[in-house]
Design a protein around this motif. Structure first.
Motif, mmCIF file in Angstrom:
data_model
loop_
_atom_site.group_PDB
_atom_site.id
_atom_site.type_symbol
_atom_site.label_atom_id
_atom_site.label_comp_id
_atom_site.label_asym_id
_atom_site.label_seq_id
_atom_site.Cartn_x
_atom_site.Cartn_y
_atom_site.Cartn_z
ATOM 1 N N GLY A 377 -12.624 73.107 -33.401
ATOM 2 C CA GLY A 377 -11.395 73.634 -33.832
ATOM 3 C C GLY A 377 -11.958 75.235 -34.637
ATOM 4 O O GLY A 377 -11.337 76.145 -34.415
ATOM 5 N N ILE A 378 -12.659 75.192 -35.677
ATOM 6 C CA ILE A 378 -13.207 76.084 -36.498
ATOM 7 C C ILE A 378 -13.824 77.278 -35.457
ATOM 8 O O ILE A 378 -13.434 78.308 -35.718
ATOM 9 N N VAL A 379 -14.652 76.577 -34.464
ATOM 10 C CA VAL A 379 -15.404 77.522 -33.521
ATOM 11 C C VAL A 379 -14.345 78.137 -32.675
ATOM 12 O O VAL A 379 -14.513 79.549 -32.715
ATOM 13 N N GLY A 380 -13.162 77.612 -32.267
ATOM 14 C CA GLY A 380 -12.040 78.311 -31.628
ATOM 15 C C GLY A 380 -11.803 79.414 -32.508
ATOM 16 O O GLY A 380 -11.467 80.504 -31.818
ATOM 17 N N ALA A 381 -11.352 79.153 -33.580
ATOM 18 C CA ALA A 381 -10.716 80.035 -34.678
ATOM 19 C C ALA A 381 -11.487 81.298 -34.564
ATOM 20 O O ALA A 381 -10.994 82.430 -34.646
ATOM 21 N N ALA A 382 -13.046 81.045 -34.587
ATOM 22 C CA ALA A 382 -13.792 82.332 -34.995
ATOM 23 C C ALA A 382 -14.076 83.134 -33.567
ATOM 24 O O ALA A 382 -14.010 84.138 -33.553
ATOM 25 N N VAL A 383 -13.723 82.527 -32.262
ATOM 26 C CA VAL A 383 -13.992 83.112 -31.027
ATOM 27 C C VAL A 383 -12.535 83.968 -31.000
ATOM 28 O O VAL A 383 -12.501 85.100 -30.589
#
Length: 398
Positions: A377-383
């Motif tokens: 989820g954190i990676v998705g927010a960064a993307v």
């Protein structure tokens, strides 16, 4: 183009979109709550009952692209009427299924009809609502679905207790009948001139070629959002069970989280329209990720309730975001084809979330599955924050 001079369209869609969506969502919530029990009542094993439950999600994903092409061919109103009729008919088949096989096939067909309903609703608002009102109009669809999902199991429970499990599945048929009347009577759409043969492989290839960058950036972020959302729905009750909480305590955790989720949809729509779509998507994914990262560190009803409330708040911050961004990106005159592919891609996350959690939990622990899902989820927010464009100010050519 931005058309801020137009009156707000929420009242316009009240009886034609939002009320039917609520009715369909109540029926869907009832079916999803009781289809496993219906399968068991027909003699299905636990594994087969779980498979039958999953058939709806599979049906949605399989029919996403055909639903988009049907929208392009028939237009929103006809597509919505077809979807409602199919939903009602197969809900009746499900209610009176003689065996688990027929029940599973009926639930799969209901999923396909649901896909057509969702794609058609987004397509209608995409072509009708000015971009600066789209967040609010889409968030109200998301809110209607959330309220229906919250109320459906309760209504279905009373129906099942009074009239048997068949009645819980028939709630969907009754909701579809009422939605059919509302859509037929109140939904108006633009005159359409579409007289071209649809070739599914060609349409899909062309859409992927023209919008590949959007699918690889914003699309991947939305896949991750859906994956984390669905993973959350599996992790919270399972972790509550690991803590030894009672069914009533588990119900309170899920219920309070859902109620907080429901309260946010309209304010979130205003934020999306005023500041941009990222102001909804990035905080939603970030806080969903954080909530799942800390689930394994909870050790009581009170601490899990707090994390559940955080996850519900986070999910509410993303109310309608996937539909809004999809509508922003959809090219005028080709909304159906684009939205079908868009939903298919994002539904990979919807279908994959539970499998991801189950897979990691099987080879390791549920706690690690929660941490891994939160990290994704954190990676998705960064993307979403760094690679995806802000679609509020995107202008369509022509």
């Amino acid at each position: 183009d931005q058309e801020t001079s137009k009156p707000l369209l929420i009242r316009t869609f009240g009886l034609s979109i939002y009320a039917p969506t609520l009715l369909m969502a109540i029926g869907q919530g009832s079916v999803l709550a009781f289809v496993v029990l219906s399968a068991r009542d027909l003699g299905a094993s636990l594994g087969i009952a779980g498979l039958i439950f999953a058939m709806r999600g599979l049906g949605v994903m399989v029919f996403d692209i055909p639903a988009g092409l049907a929208l392009a061919r028939f237009g929103p109103k006809k597509a919505m009427l077809i979807s409602i009729i199919l939903t009602g008919a197969f809900s009746i088949v499900a209610a009176f299924s003689p065996n688990p096989i027929v029940l599973g096939l009926a639930i799969f067909a209901v999923g396909g009809a649901t896909s057509l309903w969702m794609v058609s609703g987004v397509g209608l608002i995409s072509e009708s609502a000015p971009i600066d009102q789209r967040g609010r109009t889409m968030s109200l669809i998301g809110g209607s679905n959330r309220i229906g999902a919250f109320a459906g199991p309760a209504i279905g429970g009373f129906a099942a207790e009074g009239f048997g499990l068949e009645a819980a599945l028939l709630i969907q048929a009754f909701g579809a009948a009422a939605a059919l009347i509302l859509v037929f009577a109140f939904l108006q759409e633009k005159n359409r001139v579409r007289d071209r043969t649809m070739h599914l492989p060609l349409e899909v290839r062309q859409t992927l070629n023209e919008h590949g960058r959007s699918f690889l950036t914003t699309g991947i972020a939305m896949v991750i959002l859906q994956l984390v959302r669905q993973g959350r729905q599996v992790i919270l009750p399972l972790w509550a069970d690991e803590l030894g909480l009672s069914p009533s305590e588990i119900g309170l955790v899920i219920g309070f989280a859902s109620s907080l989720d429901m309260l946010l949809f309209y304010p979130v729509g205003i934020v999306m329209d005023r500041f941009g779509r990222k102001w909804s998507a990035v905080p939603s994914m970030s806080l969903l990720g954080v909530s799942l990262l800390i689930v394994p560190f909870t050790d009581s009803f009170e601490t899990l309730l707090l994390v559940g409330l955080l996850s519900g708040f986070a999910n509410g911050l993303g109310s309608g975001i996937m539909m809004t961004v999809g509508a922003d990106l959809a090219p005028r005159g080709r909304e159906g084809e684009f939205l079908g592919v868009w939903r298919f891609i994002t539904d990979i996350g919807t279908s994959g979330g539970p499998f991801l959690v189950a897979g990691i939990a099987t080879i390791s622990t549920l706690g690690l599955a929660s941490i891994a899902t939160g990290g994704i989820g954190i990676v998705g927010a960064a993307v979403m924050a760094s690679l995806a464009p802000e679609t509020l100010r995107r202008r369509h050519p022509g």
